[in-house]
Write a protein that holds these residues in place. Structure first.
Motif, PDB file in Angstrom:
ATOM      1  N   UNK A 166      -0.131  11.905  51.766  1.00  0.00           N
ATOM      2  CA  UNK A 166      -1.016  12.829  52.474  1.00  0.00           C
ATOM      3  C   UNK A 166      -0.283  13.523  53.620  1.00  0.00           C
ATOM      4  N   UNK A 167       0.464  12.762  54.388  1.00  0.00           N
ATOM      5  CA  UNK A 167       1.223  13.342  55.502  1.00  0.00           C
ATOM      6  C   UNK A 167       2.284  14.303  54.993  1.00  0.00           C
ATOM      7  N   UNK A 168       2.950  13.936  53.896  1.00  0.00           N
ATOM      8  CA  UNK A 168       3.996  14.803  53.352  1.00  0.00           C
ATOM      9  C   UNK A 168       3.414  16.128  52.857  1.00  0.00           C
ATOM     10  N   UNK A 169       2.244  16.090  52.238  1.00  0.00           N
ATOM     11  CA  UNK A 169       1.604  17.321  51.771  1.00  0.00           C
ATOM     12  C   UNK A 169       1.231  18.219  52.947  1.00  0.00           C
ATOM     13  N   UNK A 170       0.780  17.623  54.038  1.00  0.00           N
ATOM     14  CA  UNK A 170       0.483  18.403  55.238  1.00  0.00           C
ATOM     15  C   UNK A 170       1.769  18.977  55.836  1.00  0.00           C
ATOM     16  N   UNK A 171       2.839  18.200  55.775  1.00  0.00           N
ATOM     17  CA  UNK A 171       4.137  18.696  56.240  1.00  0.00           C
ATOM     18  C   UNK A 171       4.562  19.919  55.429  1.00  0.00           C
ATOM     19  N   UNK A 172       4.392  19.837  54.118  1.00  0.00           N
ATOM     20  CA  UNK A 172       4.734  20.972  53.251  1.00  0.00           C
ATOM     21  C   UNK A 172       3.908  22.201  53.595  1.00  0.00           C
ATOM     22  N   UNK A 174       2.606  22.919  56.490  1.00  0.00           N
ATOM     23  CA  UNK A 174       3.083  23.434  57.779  1.00  0.00           C
ATOM     24  C   UNK A 174       4.344  24.277  57.594  1.00  0.00           C
ATOM     25  N   UNK A 175       5.270  23.775  56.785  1.00  0.00           N
ATOM     26  CA  UNK A 175       6.522  24.504  56.552  1.00  0.00           C
ATOM     27  C   UNK A 175       6.251  25.819  55.823  1.00  0.00           C
ATOM     28  N   UNK A 176       5.413  25.775  54.785  1.00  0.00           N
ATOM     29  CA  UNK A 176       5.070  26.994  54.047  1.00  0.00           C
ATOM     30  C   UNK A 176       4.370  27.992  54.964  1.00  0.00           C
ATOM     31  N   UNK A 220      11.366  23.306  65.895  1.00  0.00           N
ATOM     32  CA  UNK A 220      10.368  22.432  66.508  1.00  0.00           C
ATOM     33  C   UNK A 220       9.374  21.914  65.482  1.00  0.00           C
ATOM     34  N   UNK A 221       8.971  22.778  64.547  1.00  0.00           N
ATOM     35  CA  UNK A 221       8.039  22.357  63.503  1.00  0.00           C
ATOM     36  C   UNK A 221       8.659  21.274  62.620  1.00  0.00           C
ATOM     37  N   UNK A 222       9.938  21.432  62.279  1.00  0.00           N
ATOM     38  CA  UNK A 222      10.624  20.432  61.446  1.00  0.00           C
ATOM     39  C   UNK A 222      10.725  19.104  62.183  1.00  0.00           C
ATOM     40  N   UNK A 223      11.014  19.158  63.476  1.00  0.00           N
ATOM     41  CA  UNK A 223      11.094  17.925  64.277  1.00  0.00           C
ATOM     42  C   UNK A 223       9.754  17.202  64.270  1.00  0.00           C
ATOM     43  N   UNK A 224       8.685  17.954  64.503  1.00  0.00           N
ATOM     44  CA  UNK A 224       7.348  17.360  64.501  1.00  0.00           C
ATOM     45  C   UNK A 224       7.041  16.745  63.133  1.00  0.00           C
ATOM     46  N   UNK A 225       7.407  17.445  62.072  1.00  0.00           N
ATOM     47  CA  UNK A 225       7.150  16.946  60.716  1.00  0.00           C
ATOM     48  C   UNK A 225       7.940  15.672  60.430  1.00  0.00           C
ATOM     49  N   UNK A 226       9.202  15.632  60.847  1.00  0.00           N
ATOM     50  CA  UNK A 226      10.032  14.440  60.618  1.00  0.00           C
ATOM     51  C   UNK A 226       9.474  13.224  61.344  1.00  0.00           C
ATOM     52  N   UNK A 227       9.056  13.417  62.593  1.00  0.00           N
ATOM     53  CA  UNK A 227       8.499  12.295  63.360  1.00  0.00           C
ATOM     54  C   UNK A 227       7.142  11.891  62.800  1.00  0.00           C
ATOM     55  N   UNK A 228       6.384  12.858  62.254  1.00  0.00           N
ATOM     56  CA  UNK A 228       5.088  12.537  61.656  1.00  0.00           C
ATOM     57  C   UNK A 228       5.253  11.586  60.476  1.00  0.00           C
ATOM     58  N   UNK A 229       6.315  11.787  59.689  1.00  0.00           N
ATOM     59  CA  UNK A 229       6.581  10.886  58.565  1.00  0.00           C
ATOM     60  C   UNK A 229       6.870   9.476  59.072  1.00  0.00           C
ATOM     61  N   UNK A 230       7.655   9.376  60.145  1.00  0.00           N
ATOM     62  CA  UNK A 230       7.955   8.071  60.737  1.00  0.00           C
ATOM     63  C   UNK A 230       6.675   7.413  61.250  1.00  0.00           C
ATOM     64  N   UNK A 231       5.842   8.204  61.909  1.00  0.00           N
ATOM     65  CA  UNK A 231       4.599   7.678  62.484  1.00  0.00           C
ATOM     66  C   UNK A 231       3.677   7.135  61.410  1.00  0.00           C
ATOM     67  N   UNK A 232       3.553   7.854  60.279  1.00  0.00           N
ATOM     68  CA  UNK A 232       2.620   7.400  59.249  1.00  0.00           C
ATOM     69  C   UNK A 232       3.110   6.129  58.564  1.00  0.00           C
TER      70      UNK A 232
END
Length: 348
Positions: A166-172, A174-176, A220-232
């Motif tokens: 779920x987090x990865x799909x949201x990351x995608x 955000x990037x798109x 900045x968006x990529x950094x937030x996304x990378x840390x979000x994966x760690x957090x989940x």
């Protein structure tokens, strides 16, 4: 009940590597505090040294297959890339941008990236995502003075897989969204300056300014996304909650994250450029150089990806400490900080 996060207990282990890691931690008075990008890199290398077999296994089994497919572009249909490139060039021309070699090359690279990401998505959401979770778990185990347990990791992954996907799909998304916003802004700015009366050569400069500003925002968006994966992986949050938690957590540490992103991007681009030049373009005589240069560059690329994932995990712990210091006014050790913030997970 098992705890996925770091336990505050210090136990004696028979593993000499873990004993050495614990001794070195005490020797350096290791604390989770705000760290610079260079200190995070040193910490990452230190963690890699004391669990080298585990991390190399993750790289070999989970990262290398994705890297090989990504670098070789074996799933990319060049005819589709060509059609998309032509459409981008037509859009650029209609916006008033001159079709310089740089713009043509940028459209070509962007098309390849889009098609490659689309075709490799099944690998990204399986092997790549699993490798990120394994790296985070391994870093967590190292700080917990525990060895990587594949069976325990399997059980943990089955518990967190839904929120991870779920987090990865949201990351995608955000990037798109960021890329779509960039294209819209670039077309809008170029068209606006064209209407005002600027010639095509002059429009390049405001377009470059838009690209520069977007690069910082995208980083900045990529950094937030990378840390979000760690957090989940470490906390019981997912999707937009993980992204919001990430953006809040890195506040005040954005510059460190940008340096990490810049170093990883340069490293990946360097290896990718070498692969393009040495393997796809050049070969000695009968092409035998590709037999050893190709796999070597795949290993190099995988190693950079591994280090990037490890640095994201260490950066998360550093940001946690920085956040706690800001709120409590005092520093806490890594074990104390994670004992407070770690979320317990029930494992039958």
């Amino acid at each position: 009940m098992e705890t996925c996060g770091i336990s505050p207990r210090k136990e004696k282990h028979d593993d000499p590597d873990l004993q050495n890691f614990e001794l070195e931690s005490l020797e350096h008075d290791h604390q989770f505090r705000s760290m610079s990008a260079l200190e995070i890199l040193r910490e990452t290398v230190r963690i890699l040294r004391y669990n080298s077999m585990g991390f190399m296994g993750i790289a070999a089994l989970l990262i290398c297959p994705v890297s090989a497919v990504l670098l070789s572009n074996m799933l990319v249909d060049q005819s589709i890339v060509k059609r998309l490139t032509i459409k981008l060039l037509l859009a650029a021309k209609s916006s008033g941008l001159p079709l310089r070699p740089f713009i043509k090359q940028s459209c070509q690279k962007f098309s390849e990236m889009v098609i490659s990401s689309t075709m490799c998505f099944p690998l990204y959401i399986t092997l790549s995502l699993l490798s990120k979770a394994a790296v985070v778990y391994s870093v967590d185990c190292t700080y917990s003075r525990k060895k990587f347990d594949p069976s325990k990791f399997y059980v943990i992954v089955t518990k967190i897989w839904k929120r991870l996907v779920s987090t990865y799909l949201w990351v995608c998304m955000v990037i798109i969204g960021c890329l779509a916003l960039f294209l819209v802004l670039l077309a809008t700015v170029s068209s606006l300056f064209s209407i005002i009366g600027f010639n095509s050569n002059s429009i390049v400069y405001p377009a470059m300014l838009v690209g520069l500003v977007f690069s910082v925002m995208f980083a900045n968006a990529i950094i937030i996304c990378n840390i979000a994966i760690v957090i989940c992986v470490l906390e019981d949050v997912s999707g937009p909650q993980a992204l919001l938690r990430s953006s809040s957590l890195i506040r005040g540490q954005t510059q460190v994250g940008l340096w990490i992103f810049l170093g990883s991007t340069i490293g990946l681009a360097f290896v990718e450029g070498l692969f393009e030049h040495r393997v796809k373009t050049l070969s000695y005589g009968d092409g035998s150089s590709r037999l050893w240069e190709g796999p070597l560059l795949v290993l190099m690329y995988s190693f950079v990806v591994l280090i990037d994932s490890m640095m994201s995990a260490v950066f998360f712990f550093s940001c946690r400490s920085y956040s706690m210091e800001a709120s409590n006014g005092e520093g806490q050790s890594v074990l104390e900080a994670m004992a407070i913030s770690a979320v317990s997970m029930d494992i039958q």
